[in-house]
Motif scaffolding. Structure first.
Motif, PDB file in Angstrom:
ATOM      1  N   TRP A   1     104.066  42.998  30.047  1.00 29.37           N
ATOM      2  CA  TRP A   1     104.855  42.578  31.207  1.00 29.37           C
ATOM      3  C   TRP A   1     103.983  41.722  32.107  1.00 29.37           C
ATOM      4  CZ3 TRP A   1     104.672  42.327  36.420  1.00 29.37           C
ATOM      5  CH2 TRP A   1     105.870  42.050  37.097  1.00 29.37           C
TER       6      TRP A   1
ATOM      7  N   THR B   1     106.617  54.385  22.347  1.00 30.92           N
ATOM      8  CA  THR B   1     106.871  53.140  21.619  1.00 30.92           C
ATOM      9  C   THR B   1     106.018  53.068  20.356  1.00 30.92           C
ATOM     10  OG1 THR B   1     107.476  51.974  23.650  1.00 30.92           O
ATOM     11  CG2 THR B   1     106.813  50.613  21.779  1.00 30.92           C
TER      12      THR B   1
ATOM     13  N   GLU C   1     107.973  55.206  33.664  1.00 30.96           N
ATOM     14  CA  GLU C   1     107.878  56.156  32.551  1.00 30.96           C
ATOM     15  C   GLU C   1     106.426  56.433  32.171  1.00 30.96           C
ATOM     16  OE1 GLU C   1     110.437  57.611  32.161  1.00 30.96           O
ATOM     17  OE2 GLU C   1     112.199  56.308  32.156  1.00 30.96           O
TER      18      GLU C   1
ATOM     19  N   TRP D   1     100.891  45.944  28.015  1.00 31.59           N
ATOM     20  CA  TRP D   1     101.517  47.133  27.425  1.00 31.59           C
ATOM     21  C   TRP D   1     101.296  47.182  25.920  1.00 31.59           C
ATOM     22  CZ3 TRP D   1     102.157  50.853  30.426  1.00 31.59           C
ATOM     23  CH2 TRP D   1     102.763  50.761  31.679  1.00 31.59           C
TER      24      TRP D   1
ATOM     25  N   TYR E   1     109.444  50.689  32.657  1.00 31.78           N
ATOM     26  CA  TYR E   1     108.365  51.025  31.729  1.00 31.78           C
ATOM     27  C   TYR E   1     107.145  51.547  32.488  1.00 31.78           C
ATOM     28  CZ  TYR E   1     106.806  50.417  26.840  1.00 31.78           C
ATOM     29  OH  TYR E   1     106.412  50.619  25.542  1.00 31.78           O
TER      30      TYR E   1
ATOM     31  N   LEU F   1     109.666  44.995  23.361  1.00 31.56           N
ATOM     32  CA  LEU F   1     109.491  46.370  23.823  1.00 31.56           C
ATOM     33  C   LEU F   1     110.838  46.974  24.235  1.00 31.56           C
ATOM     34  CD1 LEU F   1     106.327  45.976  26.087  1.00 31.56           C
ATOM     35  CD2 LEU F   1     106.443  47.325  23.975  1.00 31.56           C
TER      36      LEU F   1
ATOM     37  N   ASN G   1     108.380  55.336  26.972  1.00 37.85           N
ATOM     38  CA  ASN G   1     107.169  54.715  27.509  1.00 37.85           C
ATOM     39  C   ASN G   1     106.326  54.122  26.382  1.00 37.85           C
ATOM     40  OD1 ASN G   1     105.905  56.871  26.269  1.00 37.85           O
ATOM     41  ND2 ASN G   1     105.564  57.999  28.157  1.00 37.85           N
ATOM     42  N   TRP G   2     105.097  53.714  26.719  1.00 37.92           N
ATOM     43  CA  TRP G   2     104.291  52.993  25.735  1.00 37.92           C
ATOM     44  C   TRP G   2     103.814  53.876  24.597  1.00 37.92           C
ATOM     45  CZ3 TRP G   2      99.329  54.825  25.340  1.00 37.92           C
ATOM     46  CH2 TRP G   2      98.830  55.535  26.424  1.00 37.92           C
TER      47      TRP G   2
ATOM     48  N   ALA H   1     112.779  46.842  32.124  1.00 37.41           N
ATOM     49  CA  ALA H   1     111.378  46.501  31.873  1.00 37.41           C
ATOM     50  C   ALA H   1     110.481  47.067  32.969  1.00 37.41           C
ATOM     51  CB  ALA H   1     111.211  44.984  31.772  1.00 37.41           C
TER      52      ALA H   1
END
Length: 387
Positions: free
Chosen positions: A101, A155, A310, A178, A307, A136, A151-152, A304
């Motif tokens: 981001w 992901t 989270e 990210w 994110y 994402l 979240n990442w 976005a």
């Protein structure tokens, strides 16, 4: 995994509404802001908005985007958009490229051709990759995101599912922001699945709960990097504080005003790139406005921004207590104007560091700023890991 072909096609109604909103902007005063010290400078922004309204050709950008093979699937109830381009070589290495981001999947597009078809760019066909570029969750065409809690580090689990679904039980990874954290989690939790990990910069996996490494970790030759990193966390991270705590409140303004959204993202593109204050030294107006239009047309700014929420409200939990924390073979690209740089001494303990490349120029958006330098280093690193 079932994936359907997808074509990027923004309706005329959305584009007409965008131009109408741009024409009705109510501008604030902006006295004494020639240096952008107060934030996005109105004089530059107004010119960019005028071009967005009167000169920017979205259909040309859309055509370029659709030159790649796009797909959409659903993973654990989350809509996921991705590009999948097969390599042209004797044994292409699968690689997933993950953005950050305020990036989109399109920030990776300059890497796709050289990585999939190296011979067409003066390279060796043996260095070819099968390239996967996802958006994402909650970004771009990986919308609408109706679930919370994505979240990442979750992901990373989705990316394993995605690559397995595409027939890649083992794969390489590359990314930044990210995407860099997603990659490090893959290298931590799924090291056995990774051929290797090539990251744009670093951050501890528990950075949202414990912060970056202490200044004592930085060596004598890293004091400039330390100063820039400390300045970023002191003066440049207000956006993160808002997006980590009240992203929905911000979303109402950004989903209603394309100029407000543009100003928010533009300031980061200028401040975080190696542009010396002139953002168009790094990004063309068309490149800037392609990013803005992707966020606007997909109505993805709010999801976005979430994110960050989270990540902050679900602290990372380790999958093992071994050292290094990231066991997959890792390369790190160090761009001199990136917003934050981690110390090498710490990195050598924290990750399975195999390659550390200081680049002569470049900032936070390496795949857009210095794609040629990056491609060559990616090829060189994975050349040593191919079986």
């Amino acid at each position: 995994m079932h994936a359907e072909r997808f074509k990027v096609s923004i309706s005329d109604e959305v584009l007409t509404d965008l131009r109408d909103r741009l024409s009705r902007t109510r501008w604030p005063s902006d006295a004494g802001n020639e240096s952008w010290a107060y934030g996005t400078q109105q004089e530059y922004l107004a010119g960019l908005v005028r071009y967005w309204r009167e000169g920017f050709d979205w259909r040309a950008q859309e055509k370029a985007i659709n030159a790649f093979s796009h797909f959409r699937t659903t993973l654990d109830g989350n809509p996921i958009h991705f590009i999948h381009e097969k390599g042209k070589g004797p044994n292409p290495t699968p690689i997933i490229l993950t953005h950050g981001w305020p990036w989109t999947f399109w920030d990776m597009h300059k890497l796709i051709g050289p990585l999939t078809n190296p011979a067409a760019y003066g390279g060796d066909p043996r260095d070819a990759f099968d390239v996967v570029v996802p958006s994402l969750p909650g970004f771009g065409f990986s919308t609408p995101l109706t679930k919370t809690g994505v979240n990442w580090w979750k992901t990373a689990d989705l990316w394993v599912q995605l690559m397995e679904g595409l027939g890649y039980p083992r794969f390489a990874v590359h990314g930044g922001d990210w995407g860099g954290l997603v990659n490090l989690q893959l290298g931590h939790k799924y090291a056995d699945r990774l051929i290797g990990l090539y990251n744009l910069g670093l951050a501890p996996l528990d950075v949202f709960s414990k912060g970056p490494p202490p200044p004592t970790e930085y060596g004598p030759d890293e004091q400039e990097a330390l100063g820039r990193t400390m300045l970023f966390f002191m003066e440049g991270s207000a956006y993160s504080a808002v997006q980590s705590t009240r992203p929905q409140t911000l979303a109402y303004a950004m989903h209603d005003s394309p100029v407000g959204m543009c100003a928010w993202i533009l300031e980061k593109r200028r401040a975080w790139s190696d542009c010396g204050g002139d953002v168009e030294k790094v990004f063309s107006r068309d490149e800037l406005l392609t990013t803005m239009t992707l966020y606007w047309a997909t109505q993805s700014f709010g999801s976005a921004a979430r994110y960050y929420y989270e990540a902050t409200h679900q602290p990372w939990q380790p999958s093992h207590d071994r050292m290094p924390v990231v066991e997959a073979p890792t390369a790190v690209a160090v761009f001199p104007r990136d917003v934050a740089q981690m110390p090498r001494r710490w990195a050598e303990r924290y990750i399975n560091l195999q390659r550390w490349t200081p680049f002569p120029r470049g900032g936070h958006f390496g795949p857009m700023e210095q794609p040629e330098l990056l491609v060559e280093d990616i090829r060189s690193f994975f050349r040593t890991l191919r079986g």
